[in-house]
Design a protein around this motif. Structure first.
Motif, PDB file in Angstrom:
ATOM      1  N   GLY A  45       4.030   9.809   4.467  1.00  0.00           N
ATOM      2  CA  GLY A  45       3.439  10.826   3.613  1.00  0.00           C
ATOM      3  C   GLY A  45       4.326  11.238   2.453  1.00  0.00           C
ATOM      4  O   GLY A  45       5.498  10.906   2.396  1.00  0.00           O
ATOM      5  N   GLY A  46       3.693  11.934   1.520  1.00  0.00           N
ATOM      6  CA  GLY A  46       4.423  12.476   0.379  1.00  0.00           C
ATOM      7  C   GLY A  46       4.556  11.531  -0.801  1.00  0.00           C
ATOM      8  O   GLY A  46       4.990  11.940  -1.860  1.00  0.00           O
ATOM      9  N   LYS A  47       4.175  10.270  -0.618  1.00  0.00           N
ATOM     10  CA  LYS A  47       4.495   9.281  -1.644  1.00  0.00           C
ATOM     11  C   LYS A  47       3.373   9.009  -2.639  1.00  0.00           C
ATOM     12  O   LYS A  47       3.615   8.853  -3.819  1.00  0.00           O
ATOM     13  CB  LYS A  47       4.918   7.972  -0.969  1.00  0.00           C
ATOM     14  CG  LYS A  47       6.203   8.139  -0.172  1.00  0.00           C
ATOM     15  CD  LYS A  47       6.571   6.867   0.538  1.00  0.00           C
ATOM     16  CE  LYS A  47       7.947   6.934   1.153  1.00  0.00           C
ATOM     17  NZ  LYS A  47       8.116   7.990   2.152  1.00  0.00           N
ATOM     18  N   CYS A  48       2.128   8.914  -2.139  1.00  0.00           N
ATOM     19  CA  CYS A  48       1.059   8.474  -3.038  1.00  0.00           C
ATOM     20  C   CYS A  48       0.597   9.592  -3.956  1.00  0.00           C
ATOM     21  O   CYS A  48       0.103   9.332  -5.034  1.00  0.00           O
ATOM     22  CB  CYS A  48      -0.116   7.917  -2.240  1.00  0.00           C
ATOM     23  SG  CYS A  48      -1.030   9.171  -1.338  1.00  0.00           S
ATOM     24  N   ILE A 159       0.068  -0.616  -2.766  1.00  0.00           N
ATOM     25  CA  ILE A 159       0.326   0.635  -3.471  1.00  0.00           C
ATOM     26  C   ILE A 159       1.610   1.293  -2.956  1.00  0.00           C
ATOM     27  O   ILE A 159       1.869   2.452  -3.227  1.00  0.00           O
ATOM     28  CB  ILE A 159      -0.848   1.614  -3.363  1.00  0.00           C
ATOM     29  CG1 ILE A 159      -1.144   1.937  -1.893  1.00  0.00           C
ATOM     30  CG2 ILE A 159      -2.100   1.059  -4.044  1.00  0.00           C
ATOM     31  CD1 ILE A 159      -1.867   3.254  -1.718  1.00  0.00           C
ATOM     32  N   LEU A 160       2.409   0.563  -2.226  1.00  0.00           N
ATOM     33  CA  LEU A 160       3.702   1.029  -1.712  1.00  0.00           C
ATOM     34  C   LEU A 160       3.611   2.349  -0.948  1.00  0.00           C
ATOM     35  O   LEU A 160       4.307   3.307  -1.247  1.00  0.00           O
ATOM     36  CB  LEU A 160       4.709   1.129  -2.855  1.00  0.00           C
ATOM     37  CG  LEU A 160       5.197  -0.240  -3.343  1.00  0.00           C
ATOM     38  CD1 LEU A 160       5.819  -0.142  -4.718  1.00  0.00           C
ATOM     39  CD2 LEU A 160       6.208  -0.834  -2.364  1.00  0.00           C
ATOM     40  N   TYR A 162       4.336   2.560   2.214  1.00  0.00           N
ATOM     41  CA  TYR A 162       5.413   2.474   3.216  1.00  0.00           C
ATOM     42  C   TYR A 162       4.903   2.509   4.661  1.00  0.00           C
ATOM     43  O   TYR A 162       5.708   2.501   5.592  1.00  0.00           O
ATOM     44  CB  TYR A 162       6.457   3.592   3.059  1.00  0.00           C
ATOM     45  CG  TYR A 162       7.418   3.431   1.913  1.00  0.00           C
ATOM     46  CD1 TYR A 162       6.973   3.390   0.595  1.00  0.00           C
ATOM     47  CD2 TYR A 162       8.807   3.356   2.144  1.00  0.00           C
ATOM     48  CE1 TYR A 162       7.864   3.280  -0.459  1.00  0.00           C
ATOM     49  CE2 TYR A 162       9.704   3.244   1.081  1.00  0.00           C
ATOM     50  CZ  TYR A 162       9.226   3.211  -0.216  1.00  0.00           C
ATOM     51  OH  TYR A 162      10.098   3.108  -1.258  1.00  0.00           O
ATOM     52  N   HIS A 177      10.752  -6.698   7.709  1.00  0.00           N
ATOM     53  CA  HIS A 177      10.319  -6.538   6.318  1.00  0.00           C
ATOM     54  C   HIS A 177      10.616  -5.115   5.875  1.00  0.00           C
ATOM     55  O   HIS A 177      10.812  -4.220   6.692  1.00  0.00           O
ATOM     56  CB  HIS A 177       8.837  -6.869   6.166  1.00  0.00           C
ATOM     57  CG  HIS A 177       7.921  -5.765   6.577  1.00  0.00           C
ATOM     58  ND1 HIS A 177       7.745  -5.383   7.882  1.00  0.00           N
ATOM     59  CD2 HIS A 177       7.145  -4.928   5.847  1.00  0.00           C
ATOM     60  CE1 HIS A 177       6.892  -4.390   7.944  1.00  0.00           C
ATOM     61  NE2 HIS A 177       6.512  -4.088   6.727  1.00  0.00           N
ATOM     62  N   GLY A 178      10.674  -4.940   4.575  1.00  0.00           N
ATOM     63  CA  GLY A 178      10.963  -3.613   4.053  1.00  0.00           C
ATOM     64  C   GLY A 178      10.635  -3.560   2.584  1.00  0.00           C
ATOM     65  O   GLY A 178      10.059  -4.499   2.035  1.00  0.00           O
ATOM     66  N   VAL A 179      11.008  -2.424   1.949  1.00  0.00           N
ATOM     67  CA  VAL A 179      10.778  -2.299   0.516  1.00  0.00           C
ATOM     68  C   VAL A 179      12.037  -2.742  -0.211  1.00  0.00           C
ATOM     69  O   VAL A 179      13.119  -2.222   0.034  1.00  0.00           O
ATOM     70  CB  VAL A 179      10.425  -0.857   0.138  1.00  0.00           C
ATOM     71  CG1 VAL A 179      10.222  -0.730  -1.365  1.00  0.00           C
ATOM     72  CG2 VAL A 179       9.178  -0.413   0.873  1.00  0.00           C
ATOM     73  N   LEU A 180      11.890  -3.731  -1.073  1.00  0.00           N
ATOM     74  CA  LEU A 180      13.029  -4.256  -1.812  1.00  0.00           C
ATOM     75  C   LEU A 180      12.918  -3.909  -3.298  1.00  0.00           C
ATOM     76  O   LEU A 180      11.840  -3.637  -3.789  1.00  0.00           O
ATOM     77  CB  LEU A 180      13.105  -5.770  -1.660  1.00  0.00           C
ATOM     78  CG  LEU A 180      13.223  -6.288  -0.226  1.00  0.00           C
ATOM     79  CD1 LEU A 180      13.233  -7.799  -0.220  1.00  0.00           C
ATOM     80  CD2 LEU A 180      14.484  -5.763   0.442  1.00  0.00           C
ATOM     81  N   SER A 186       9.447  -2.691  -7.369  1.00  0.00           N
ATOM     82  CA  SER A 186       9.732  -2.699  -5.930  1.00  0.00           C
ATOM     83  C   SER A 186       8.605  -3.419  -5.198  1.00  0.00           C
ATOM     84  O   SER A 186       7.459  -3.441  -5.640  1.00  0.00           O
ATOM     85  CB  SER A 186       9.956  -1.293  -5.380  1.00  0.00           C
ATOM     86  OG  SER A 186       9.083  -0.378  -5.952  1.00  0.00           O
TER      87      SER A 186
END
Lengths: 322, 453, 194
Positions: A45-48, A159-160, A162, A177-180, A186
């Motif tokens: 949460g908090g990101k989009c 849309i990242l 996460y 896997h992760g955000v690079l 990114s």
């Protein structure tokens, strides 16, 4: 218990509840859309920023409004708080802006996207999208890759949010896997040719709000609205075994977890149930799942069989015809 | 120039070394605080001084300290924010380079006030040469009993460690800094919870800027009330201003708050005016993030009063005709400067430095950069100007951290005050580009003798 | 971290060579780790990556990152995520000297743009490229915090300020000479930390 008012509707919630969850307690249109928040994933949460709302009154003690719009998924309520969602034109405007940002680099390839028909971004764009795009820049592009035997990653659509990273962190014993990289380049990736194979990795498909992570065993098999979702279960040693089986006639086209009204899984399911059990004999069918009337999937989807009624011809007309 | 507090001893040769620093009254504030004052008395003095955070936001330091959760059993941390990366700002670097012990003194006293046993200095990775200077200063302070166990024979113990970043402007945001310090990507955290409750390793944490902490020692020496008498209104004390751009004397200056901006720009004591007899065109007074102001508005407010170097006066007229004091990165542009090129340049910076976590900033900064690049290179349309205003408005206030605002304000303000230049770029691209390349060619390489290194 | 990891640290291979810190450096790495609370050894990731990049070939290859992950007891993806986030970590082979020219606002108006153009001219490379002799890589970076002394560039983390074409000529000459003698005027991260 704390008293909160959202769009003029009062509700009582426990201390520590977020505005979004308070709104979900009321239900209906009051609930702000959420693209990244997922109640079952800690830290999400908090990101989009699609769930931004206006706090017209911070609390009973401090009646001042909050200076900025706040993310309802990560802002806890206070007693006497007054929140505006749909009743605030400012919120609607901001949300339109957010949708514009989310679509800026989104390929809009819905006609060939497996997620179409059950895509949160589609719904959001329908609700808040502009008719015309203001951008003429080129969209960023990534190659389509496999991140595991059965999972396809279309980074272009991502849309990242996460969520899939949290799934790997919280459900599997090793995150691969992760955000690079960062900023507008990114991306979700394994960085090296690394196959995500964990038993619960398939859940990343279900938590993905868009068509970035899709099920390779279902790829291009059918549009979701031609399928009928059925509740089904089996004895499974790894997960609850409670799934949604998406049927075409008596054939199972795909297995997903069961999603609630906010698109969240009731329970996470294992990869064996998801990818390997595709015979109708593998499952005990419980009955059709509830689909919202507004959903494209609800067309031709009958949730219960009414007792067969016989149409009695009206005598007079029958006679006339004869 | 009199009235220097932080830089009073900067001219003394060898002041970087412990012995010289000590011989000139260094560490007496630590002695005073630890021997004569309780922790809460120290906090009270800082509150009384009216000191405001020098990193850019100007939040009262005493108030920030008062938020620290003192009820929990968990350890508390003080983190010094030395991730100075705001374009136009180089005051902290100057301070650490010349007066590392002044910073240490501030950290020791602040840690004492906050009940902190471990403190980290998070320094941007590019300042590698400063890591050695700070580590040496820490070692010296340990050897002389001002750091380590039972400082000056009291019950107070403290360790300070230097932690380098690795190239990310966003880590100047306090929660991104904490993430980075924990060995993660510099993604700002969602607030609440605030660091005062859940900061480093989930423990109560205070994050303060280098200059803020360096000011704590002098405040203890002179007393909070005496410090509050310096300056103007709620902008108490002195402020380091790093001046750069088209001026005769770039460098770091300590000014008393309330100095007229005009004096700062033209006085030979400070910037010394614009080189080559050019006219002043615009100023970004608080680091690249704050709104740019045209010459008339930086010299006088819209009300016709003199614009002063203070938090309040800079903000006079709000964003319509004002700006912010920010971090004190004072960038001056002469008549030849192209506002469009400059705005594009800064937006490219924010695009590069966005962490990419939240959608308005990730997508919006890139979008603005592309549109500005088009306009700058003669491919813009009139509608692009309004598009930029639209995008900036949608970013502003809607992001997780202030980087979104920092990216939106320069664009919005440049269009607000210099719309005609954007229009000129759209209407007469060839002429504008020709003029620009002439200016760039003719610009002299080094027009000044700075005072760094 | 347990002491035993100093002796039994995993070894990674690159081009047939065993890839690991020397025991001296490993000791310093462990003293760095001890600066953070128990269980928070991940905090040492940034400083250790700086050291690894400097000591193990000038860039962070996958095996170096895996090695660092094993030293700190974290997942390799956590290192990849971090290494790709920060601009000071290089993921590809670089020249012996990485020239990073500041291109941001204040530097740009005090001649940074010409400095970059001049470097491209004399080195005969574009931004991001390495000279054929492998000595120089040219990069553009954002604000280096040296706005009052611009134009500025950084070469292997050392600052060079108030640049002019003349200064650059001299500098490049010196560096070429250093490179031929395989010596560097930098002090290393490890030295800075002790």
């Amino acid at each position: 218990m704390l008293k909160v008012t959202i769009d003029n509707i009062p509700v009582e919630v426990e201390d520590g509840t977020t505005i979004l969850n308070a709104a979900r307690k009321i239900g209906g249109n009051v609930v702000p859309p959420a693209m990244c928040y997922y109640s079952k994933l800690k830290g999400s949460g908090g990101k989009c920023r699609t769930c931004l709302v206006r706090v017209a009154q911070s609390s009973a003690k401090d009646p001042r409004p909050m200076p900025k719009l706040v993310a309802s998924c990560s802002t806890p309520v206070q007693d006497g708080m007054v929140v505006q969602n749909l009743t605030s034109p400012e919120v609607i405007e901001a949300r339109k802006g957010i949708v514009e940002f989310l679509l800026l680099n989104h390929p809009l390839d819905c006609p060939v996207c497996d997620q179409a028909g059950e895509c949160d971004l589609q719904d959001l764009s329908f609700g808040y999208g502009m008719e015309e795009t203001a951008t003429e820049e080129e969209r960023r592009e990534y190659p389509v890759i496999d991140i595991g035997e059965n999972i396809k990653l279309h980074m272009n659509r991502c849309i990242l949010c996460y969520r899939c990273v949290y799934v790997a962190d919280q459900l599997t014993d090793q995150r691969l896997h992760g955000v690079l990289y960062r900023g507008d380049v990114s991306e979700i990736s394994t960085f090296i040719q690394n196959s995500v194979t964990n038993e619960f990795s398939g859940n990343v498909i279900d938590v993905c709000p868009v068509g970035a992570l899709t099920d390779k065993t279902f790829r291009f098999k059918s549009r979701v609205w031609f399928l009928k979702p059925m509740n089904a279960h089996r004895e499974c040693g790894k997960c609850s075994g409670k799934v949604a089986a998406w049927m075409f006639g008596s054939e199972i086209y795909r297995i997903t977890g069961r999603k609630d009204q906010y698109g969240e899984l009731e329970t996470f399911i294992c990869n064996e149930c998801r990818f390997e059990k595709k015979e109708s004999t593998d499952w005990v069918m419980e009955g059709p799942r509830h689909i919202k009337r507004q959903s494209v999937i609800s067309s031709n989807h009958y949730e219960e069989m009414k007792e067969q009624s016989i149409i009695h011809p009206i005598e007079g007309t029958m006679e006339k015809k004869e | 120039m009199g009235g220097k507090i932080l830089l009073a001893n900067i001219e003394i040769p060898g002041i970087r070394d412990f012995d010289v620093y000590r011989a000139h009254g260094g560490y007496s504030a630590v002695e005073r605080a630890l021997r004569e004052m309780t922790a809460s008395q120290v906090s009270t003095e800082v509150t009384r001084s009216g000191l405001r955070g020098r990193g850019g936001a100007g939040f009262p330091t005493g108030l920030k300290w008062s938020f620290l959760d003192r009820k929990t059993e968990k350890p508390r941390y003080l983190v010094c924010n030395a991730d100075e990366s705001e374009p136009g700002t180089f005051k902290d670097r100057y301070l650490m380079h010349h007066l590392p012990h002044l910073l240490l003194e501030g950290i020791i006293i602040s840690s004492y006030a906050l009940g902190v046993k471990t403190s980290y200095i998070y320094i941007r990775g590019e300042f590698k040469y400063l890591v050695g200077i700070l580590e040496k200063a820490i070692k010296e302070a340990c050897q002389h009993g001002f750091l380590g166990d039972r400082i000056l024979g009291t019950d107070f113990s403290l360790n300070i460690y230097v932690h380098p970043g690795a190239g990310a402007y966003i880590c100047g945001e306090e929660t991104a800094l904490l993430e980075s310090l924990e060995g993660k990507r510099g993604n700002p955290r969602i607030k609440p919870p605030f660091p005062a409750f859940k900061g480093l390793y989930g423990c109560p944490t205070v994050v303060n800027n280098v200059e803020t902490l360096a000011t704590v020692g002098p405040i203890i020496s002179m007393g909070g009330e005496a410090y509050a008498k310096i300056g103007r209104g709620k902008s108490t004390g002195t402020k380091l201003i790093s001046a750069c751009g088209n001026i005769n004397n770039p460098g770091v200056y300590e000014i008393e708050m309330g100095l007229p901006a005009e004096d700062f720009i033209y006085s030979p004591e400070y910037c010394g005016g614009i080189p080559n007899d050019k006219y002043l065109k615009a100023v970004i007074p608080g680091g690249s993030s704050v709104p740019i102001l045209p010459a008339d508005l930086i010299l006088n407010t819209a009300k016709g009063e003199k614009r002063l170097m203070s938090y309040e006066s800079m903000a006079d007229g709000e964003f319509e005709s004002g700006t912010m004091l920010g971090s004190g990165g004072f960038i001056v542009y002469d008549e030849d400067a192209c506002i469009v090129r400059n705005t594009w340049n800064l937006t490219r910076f924010y695009r590069h430095e966005s962490c990419g976590q939240c959608s308005p900033c990730r997508e919006g900064t890139g979008w603005m950069e592309k549109v500005l690049s088009r306009i700058e290179h003669g491919l813009g349309k009139m509608s692009d100007i309004d598009l930029l205003v639209h995008v900036a408005k949608n970013i502003e206030g809607n992001t997780i951290c202030p980087l979104g605002d920092a990216a939106a304000w320069p664009v919005a303000s440049a269009i607000r005050h210099f719309r005609h230049e954007f229009e000129e770029h759209v209407l007469h691209p060839a002429e504008v580009l020709e003029k620009e390349s002439r200016v760039v060619k003719n610009r002299r390489f080094t027009i000044f003798e700075g005072s760094l290194k | 971290m347990e002491n035993s990891t100093i002796i039994n640290h995993p070894q990674f291979k690159r081009e047939g060579k065993i890839l690991a810190f020397s025991s001296d450096i490993l000791k310093k790495v462990h003293s760095l780790i001890s600066r953070y609370p128990d269980g928070q050894q991940k905090s040492a990731l940034l400083p250790v990556l700086h050291i690894a990049q400097e000591e193990l070939g000038g860039f962070l290859s996958v095996d170096i990152m895996d090695y660092v992950a094993s030293l700190l007891g974290i997942q390799p993806i956590e290192v990849y995520e971090v290494a790709t986030f920060y601009s000071m970590f290089y993921l590809d082979k670089m020249g012996k000297y990485v020239i990073e020219v500041c291109r941001t606002g204040p530097c740009a108006i005090s001649g940074g743009e010409q400095i970059l153009a001049y470097l491209q001219e004399v080195l005969e490379v574009k931004t991001g490229e390495t000279t054929p002799d492998g000595i120089f890589t040219l990069k553009e970076v954002e604000c280096l915090g040296s706005c009052g002394t611009g134009p500025v560039m950084q070469i292997n983390t050392e600052y060079y300020e108030k640049l002019t074409p003349g200064k650059i000529d001299k500098l490049l000459e010196d560096l070429r000479e250093y490179a031929s003698k395989d010596k560097t005027d930098d002090s290393t991260w490890v030295e800075k930390f002790c």
